[in-house]
Design a protein around this motif. Structure first.
Motif, PDB file in Angstrom:
ATOM      1  N   VAL A   1       0.835  -1.200   0.000  1.00 57.63           N
ATOM      2  CA  VAL A   1       0.000   0.000   0.000  1.00 57.63           C
ATOM      3  C   VAL A   1       0.871   1.252   0.000  1.00 57.63           C
ATOM      4  N   ILE A   2       0.469   2.226  -0.798  1.00 53.53           N
ATOM      5  CA  ILE A   2       1.059   3.563  -0.737  1.00 53.53           C
ATOM      6  C   ILE A   2       0.208   4.365   0.244  1.00 53.53           C
ATOM      7  N   HIS A   3       0.758   4.639   1.412  1.00 59.57           N
ATOM      8  CA  HIS A   3       0.006   5.324   2.459  1.00 59.57           C
ATOM      9  C   HIS A   3       0.012   6.830   2.232  1.00 59.57           C
ATOM     10  N   ALA A   4      -1.045   7.470   2.707  1.00 55.76           N
ATOM     11  CA  ALA A   4      -1.172   8.919   2.532  1.00 55.76           C
ATOM     12  C   ALA A   4      -0.360   9.692   3.570  1.00 55.76           C
ATOM     13  N   GLY A   5      -0.355   9.195   4.831  1.00 55.79           N
ATOM     14  CA  GLY A   5       0.385   9.871   5.892  1.00 55.79           C
ATOM     15  C   GLY A   5      -0.488  10.417   6.999  1.00 55.79           C
TER      16      GLY A   5
ATOM     17  N   SER B   1      -4.334   7.590  -1.189  1.00 54.13           N
ATOM     18  CA  SER B   1      -3.770   6.265  -0.905  1.00 54.13           C
ATOM     19  C   SER B   1      -3.821   5.405  -2.165  1.00 54.13           C
ATOM     20  N   GLY B   2      -2.928   4.418  -2.243  1.00 54.47           N
ATOM     21  CA  GLY B   2      -2.898   3.584  -3.439  1.00 54.47           C
ATOM     22  C   GLY B   2      -2.167   2.279  -3.223  1.00 54.47           C
ATOM     23  N   ILE B   3      -1.879   1.601  -4.329  1.00 54.70           N
ATOM     24  CA  ILE B   3      -1.177   0.318  -4.288  1.00 54.70           C
ATOM     25  C   ILE B   3      -0.059   0.339  -5.316  1.00 54.70           C
ATOM     26  N   VAL B   4       0.956  -0.500  -5.091  1.00 52.00           N
ATOM     27  CA  VAL B   4       2.112  -0.558  -5.976  1.00 52.00           C
ATOM     28  C   VAL B   4       2.623  -1.987  -6.051  1.00 52.00           C
TER      29      VAL B   4
ATOM     30  N   PHE C   1      16.519   1.943  12.403  1.00 50.56           N
ATOM     31  CA  PHE C   1      15.813   0.996  13.261  1.00 50.56           C
ATOM     32  C   PHE C   1      14.304   1.236  13.182  1.00 50.56           C
ATOM     33  N   GLY C   2      13.550   0.139  13.294  1.00 49.74           N
ATOM     34  CA  GLY C   2      12.099   0.237  13.363  1.00 49.74           C
ATOM     35  C   GLY C   2      11.452   0.738  12.088  1.00 49.74           C
ATOM     36  N   ILE C   3      12.025   0.374  10.935  1.00 54.64           N
ATOM     37  CA  ILE C   3      11.456   0.833   9.669  1.00 54.64           C
ATOM     38  C   ILE C   3      10.335  -0.124   9.259  1.00 54.64           C
ATOM     39  N   GLU C   4       9.230   0.011   9.952  1.00 58.23           N
ATOM     40  CA  GLU C   4       8.009  -0.742   9.655  1.00 58.23           C
ATOM     41  C   GLU C   4       7.144   0.138   8.754  1.00 58.23           C
ATOM     42  N   SER C   5       5.849  -0.149   8.660  1.00 64.74           N
ATOM     43  CA  SER C   5       4.943   0.728   7.925  1.00 64.74           C
ATOM     44  C   SER C   5       4.985   2.131   8.534  1.00 64.74           C
ATOM     45  N   PRO C   6       5.100   3.175   7.698  1.00 61.31           N
ATOM     46  CA  PRO C   6       5.022   3.235   6.249  1.00 61.31           C
ATOM     47  C   PRO C   6       6.392   3.204   5.557  1.00 61.31           C
ATOM     48  N   GLY C   7       7.190   2.186   5.842  1.00 54.45           N
ATOM     49  CA  GLY C   7       8.545   2.132   5.291  1.00 54.45           C
ATOM     50  C   GLY C   7       8.578   2.070   3.776  1.00 54.45           C
TER      51      GLY C   7
END
Length: 429
Positions: free
Chosen positions: A86-90, A180-183, A406-412
């Motif tokens: 997912v491409i998150h908006a923020g 928001s989107g998908i890739v 460190f901790g590069i989870e979503s929205p990584g």
């Protein structure tokens, strides 16, 4: 040239474990390191996930000579290929946090890059849904936060309006996020990698960074062939077969990043944040000829994640997930080689049905099949508030030329190009 240097080193590395054990017993570790083959390099990036590849590309575009070290046989085998794509908006992240800043900036960079380089993607929008009265205020909080973060086009919708947009949806209200989107994550990584290589970056697979030390000429990175680490089980520590002497090291190793940082004996381990790991499973929707939804559908965020949500891929296949299963400390071999248990327990589906039916009541029994699993590198544990990305430079750990992520989870994924831009500007300018 460096790839050939590594190959010659691997070929001569016989009986490594036994020599390393003998050396330790004789307290001659430093002498053995001095006899190791050495190679002076400009920039070393540890990890070939989407963030590592993006960093390598950005550095290469700025004229730096880049070597990427990856323990797996190819790129993107960890968290980068086991997420919602997912491409998150923020809108989820506290204002002015790294997650907020990098997500909003990264989204714009990502859409632009995908459009210009033919990377499959689609801006389909997202609905975050309130299925109970207690959720409505939480939608308003997300709206205010997203607006402050600079997310465009957000608006609260009445339930009937959202359900008219998505007839299979059930909700009281919804927050529409049109940006928001998908890739296609694999295509994205492949494109970034190709551009990095075209600008001189070298990718070395089946190769593992196992530690480092500080010398008078800077930080030295210890490298071993991955297969030799697998053979060093049962008390035998991994042997550094090659020493790299770089000007800049960027630790983008994802799940393994904290463990690798602890192996750099120049760092006070107190500055390395405690790591937590949240495993998440996905289940795919079967027995359907078309997707019941046209948008991403998300519930209100939960402890450890964003809730079991609806994600579409570019072929309109539907998946639900991820859930949250907190797992313990990762073992020695998994941490070095990024080898983790990604199996999907079919029994977990019983928890999915009631979660999904809160917003998709027509979900039929038996329609979910095991998909895949991923593990999120987190810096806060169960019941704790989410923690921001951590990007540590010399000002934190005191080692010139070393950057730890460190901790590069979503929205990584969404943030990857913005993180790369930041690192290149701040640490390689």
């Amino acid at each position: 040239m460096l790839r050939h240097m590594l190959q010659r080193t691997w070929e001569r590395s016989t009986s490594i474990c036994s020599r390393w054990i003998i050396s330790n017993k004789m307290n001659n570790q430093s002498q053995l390191l001095e006899r190791n083959p050495k190679e002076i390099v400009d920039c070393v990036v540890i990890g070939a996930g989407v963030v590592g590849i993006a960093v390598a590309r950005e550095l290469a575009l700025r004229g730096r000579d880049v070597l990427v070290i990856e323990s797996a046989p190819t790129f993107g085998t960890g968290t980068s290929s086991r997420n919602s794509e997912v491409i998150h908006a923020g809108l989820y992240y506290p204002p002015n946090s790294l997650k907020a800043v990098f997500c909003v900036r990264g989204r714009k960079l990502l859409y632009n890059y995908c459009s210009n380089h033919g990377v499959p993607h689609k801006q389909i929008g997202k609905l975050i849904v309130a299925t109970g009265s207690a959720d409505i205020q939480k939608l308003n909080v997300l709206l205010d936060r997203g607006t402050e973060n600079g997310v465009e086009g957000l608006r609260i919708m009445e339930g009937y309006e959202a359900m008219r947009m998505e007839p299979e949806l059930q909700c009281l209200k919804a927050l529409l996020s049109p940006s928001s989107g998908i890739v296609d994550t694999h295509s994205l990584m492949l494109s970034l990698l190709g551009e990095a290589e075209n600008h001189g970056a070298t990718f070395c697979y089946n190769t593992t960074v196992i530690g480092g030390h500080l010398n008078r000429d800077g930080i030295h990175i210890h490298v071993s062939e991955s297969k030799n680490i697998e053979n060093c089980i049962g008390g035998c520590p991994p042997y550094p077969e090659l020493t790299l002497i770089p000007n800049l090291v960027v630790n983008c190793a994802g799940l393994s990043a904290p463990y690798i940082a602890k192996r750099f004996n120049v760092i006070d381990i107190r500055v390395i944040p405690t790591s937590y790991y949240a495993r998440g499973c996905y289940f795919t929707l079967s027995n359907t000829t078309s997707s019941p939804f046209r948008h991403l559908i998300y519930p209100i965020p939960e402890d450890g994640g964003l809730g079991v949500h609806v994600t579409l891929d570019l072929d309109d296949h539907v998946k639900f997930g991820p859930d949250v299963e907190w797992v313990g400390e990762l073992d020695y071999l998994s941490s070095f080689l990024n080898k983790f248990d990604y199996s999907v327990c079919a029994n977990r589906v019983e928890k999915f049905y009631p979660e999904i039916r809160r917003y998709y009541p027509n979900l039929k029994d038996g329609s979910l099949e095991p998909g895949y699993a991923g593990i999120r590198p987190k810096l806060s544990g169960p019941g704790k508030s989410p923690v921001d990305f951590v990007i540590q430079g010399e000002d934190i750990h005191g080692v010139h030329g070393l950057v730890n992520l460190f901790g590069i989870e979503s929205p990584g994924l969404t943030s990857s190009m913005a993180i790369a831009e930041h690192i290149a500007f701040k640490f390689a300018g």
